[in-house]
Design a protein around this motif. Structure first.
Motif, short mmCIF file in Angstrom:
data_model
loop_
_atom_site.label_atom_id
_atom_site.label_comp_id
_atom_site.label_asym_id
_atom_site.label_seq_id
_atom_site.Cartn_x
_atom_site.Cartn_y
_atom_site.Cartn_z
N LYS A 28 0.70 -1.04 -0.05
CA LYS A 28 -0.14 0.01 0.18
C LYS A 28 0.95 1.26 0.01
N TYR A 29 0.32 2.50 -0.40
CA TYR A 29 1.15 3.53 -0.55
C TYR A 29 0.22 4.75 -0.20
N CYS A 30 0.63 6.03 0.08
CA CYS A 30 0.22 7.11 0.20
C CYS A 30 1.29 8.32 0.45
N TYR A 31 0.79 9.47 -0.06
CA TYR A 31 1.78 10.70 0.41
C TYR A 31 1.51 11.14 1.81
N SER A 32 2.63 11.91 2.15
CA SER A 32 2.32 12.39 3.53
C SER A 32 1.30 13.67 3.59
N SER A 33 0.94 14.04 2.41
CA SER A 33 0.12 15.22 2.49
C SER A 33 -1.52 14.45 2.60
N ASP A 34 -1.74 13.39 2.71
CA ASP A 34 -3.08 12.61 2.70
C ASP A 34 -3.02 11.17 3.15
N VAL A 35 -2.60 10.95 4.29
CA VAL A 35 -2.44 9.50 4.49
C VAL A 35 -3.76 8.69 4.43
N SER A 36 -5.01 9.33 4.31
CA SER A 36 -6.47 8.64 4.27
C SER A 36 -6.38 8.26 2.83
N ALA A 37 -5.75 8.84 1.86
CA ALA A 37 -5.75 8.48 0.33
C ALA A 37 -5.04 7.43 -0.17
N LEU A 38 -5.32 6.05 0.48
CA LEU A 38 -4.16 4.94 0.22
C LEU A 38 -4.79 4.47 -1.03
N SER A 39 -3.48 3.87 -1.68
CA SER A 39 -3.83 2.88 -2.71
C SER A 39 -2.78 1.83 -2.85
N TYR A 40 -3.31 0.65 -3.62
CA TYR A 40 -2.58 -0.59 -3.69
C TYR A 40 -1.52 -0.44 -4.77
N LEU A 41 -0.17 -0.69 -4.65
CA LEU A 41 0.64 -1.10 -5.79
C LEU A 41 0.75 -2.36 -6.00
N ASP A 42 -0.36 -2.51 -6.95
CA ASP A 42 -0.44 -4.09 -7.51
C ASP A 42 0.64 -4.43 -8.64
N ASP A 43 1.23 -3.27 -9.33
CA ASP A 43 2.08 -3.25 -10.27
C ASP A 43 3.43 -2.71 -9.74
N ILE A 44 4.38 -3.37 -9.29
CA ILE A 44 5.38 -2.66 -8.47
C ILE A 44 6.20 -1.72 -9.54
N ASP A 45 6.32 -1.89 -10.82
CA ASP A 45 6.88 -0.99 -11.61
C ASP A 45 6.22 0.30 -11.86
N TYR A 46 5.28 0.40 -11.33
CA TYR A 46 4.49 1.43 -11.41
C TYR A 46 5.17 2.60 -10.51
N LEU A 47 5.81 2.07 -9.83
CA LEU A 47 6.42 3.03 -8.76
C LEU A 47 7.51 4.19 -9.33
N ASN A 48 7.96 3.65 -10.63
CA ASN A 48 8.59 4.59 -11.29
C ASN A 48 7.74 5.85 -11.82
N GLN A 49 6.72 5.69 -11.81
CA GLN A 49 5.65 6.84 -12.15
C GLN A 49 5.50 7.67 -10.64
N LEU A 50 5.44 7.07 -9.60
CA LEU A 50 5.12 7.68 -8.37
C LEU A 50 6.38 8.31 -8.00
N CYS A 51 7.50 7.82 -8.37
CA CYS A 51 8.90 8.72 -8.12
C CYS A 51 8.92 10.05 -8.60
N LYS A 52 8.14 10.32 -9.54
CA LYS A 52 8.06 11.65 -10.47
C LYS A 52 7.66 13.03 -9.51
N SER A 53 6.88 12.14 -8.44
CA SER A 53 6.44 13.31 -7.78
C SER A 53 6.74 13.40 -6.26
N THR A 54 7.96 12.79 -6.16
CA THR A 54 8.49 12.89 -4.67
C THR A 54 10.07 12.62 -4.61
#
Ligand code: ATP
Ligand code: PAU
Ligand code: K
Length: 238
Positions: free
Chosen positions: A18-44
């Motif tokens: 599971k993951y979320c951003y520190s700006s909103d811990v209630s908006a959690l999502s599931y990282l079903d495709d680990i490689d999608y992490l490359n996309q998430l890295c763009k905003s942190t």
């Protein structure tokens, strides 16, 4: 305008990430495709991780984060953070998810409490008013119970769709299994309550985890659901 700096929080659980951003811990999502992490890295540029799965799983994730130049902090269970004294002789062997759940509840609860996490495993941890972790329990979670029952019997073919809103007796194999395993969880929570009653005059019980919606919380006095406990605990380290 550039986006505000925010930290990515990743919880590598026993059966899903599971993951979320520190700006909103209630908006959690599931990282079903680990490689999608490359996309998430763009905003942190920073990431906090809690991991109860394998080191291999953790390495796969940290490799992606490193490749994207994200600063990583892997949280480890430690004694005496926020005054919480862990009951284990080897505090570092207590699961980091259990530790973070206790730290989360300590943020808003000043009385004796138990925190129950209904995940792949079900855990309970008890903390008294002096911030001492008295100890806890670990048992199989709802899906784990059903899977092990099917693995050890000839019930493997049974499809489990139906889960009643309230606890019921089953009237076919499928509902006997799902309602029966739900009853085990009810029994667990009742036993937590009984032990809290024996040990403390005042206490509260908090329930969290992916299966918290299986139980009818109104059946349990002094008990409430708290969502995203692990992420709330991680926010302590932001
Ligand atoms: N896609 C899914 N994968 C796994 N479990 C799921 C899924 N959807 C619902 N669940 C339910 O969620 C429960 C797992 O809860 P949770 O997500 O908190 O577990 P987890 O990812 O293993 O994390 P934890 O480490 O807290 O156990 C399972 O028992 C199952 O009933
Ligand atoms: C008990 C689980 C599996 C619950 O997710 C996890 O916290 C874990 O692997 N803990 C390590 C062992 C312990 O907490 O005693
Ligand atoms: K858990």
């Amino acid at each position: 305008m550039s986006e505000p700096a925010r930290t990515l929080l990743i919880d590598i659980g026993n059966s899903r990430i599971k993951y979320c951003y520190s700006s909103d811990v209630s908006a959690l999502s599931y990282l079903d495709d680990i490689d999608y992490l490359n996309q998430l890295c763009k905003s942190t540029s920073r990431c906090l991780i809690s991991n109860v799965a394998s080191q291999k799983q953790l390495k796969y994730i940290t490799d992606i984060l490193n490749k994207n130049q994200v600063n990583i902090q892997v949280l480890k269970t430690q004694d005496h953070v926020d005054n919480l004294k862990l009951g284990y002789q080897q505090p570092e062997s207590l699961g980091v998810d259990r530790w973070l759940a206790m730290l989360a509840v300590k943020q808003f609860c000043s009385t004796n409490f138990a925190v129950i996490d209904l995940g792949t495993a079900i855990t309970c941890d008890v903390v008294n008013e002096e911030s001492e972790h008295i100890g806890g329990w670990i048992v199989p979670g709802f899906s784990t119970m059903i899977e092990s029952l099917k693995a050890k019997t000839s019930l493997a073919h049974v499809k489990n769709h139906y889960i009643a809103d309230d606890l019921e007796f089953g009237r076919d194999t499928s509902s006997c299994i799902t309602e029966g395993c739900k009853a085990q969880i009810y029994g667990f929570i009742f036993m937590v309550q009984q032990q809290m009653q024996i040990n403390f005059s005042q206490y509260k019980i908090f329930v969290t985890g992916g299966d918290a919606n299986l139980i009818n919380i109104d059946d349990f006095p002094r008990t409430e659901i708290v969502e995203n406990c692990i992420f709330t605990g991680m926010m302590r380290f932001i």
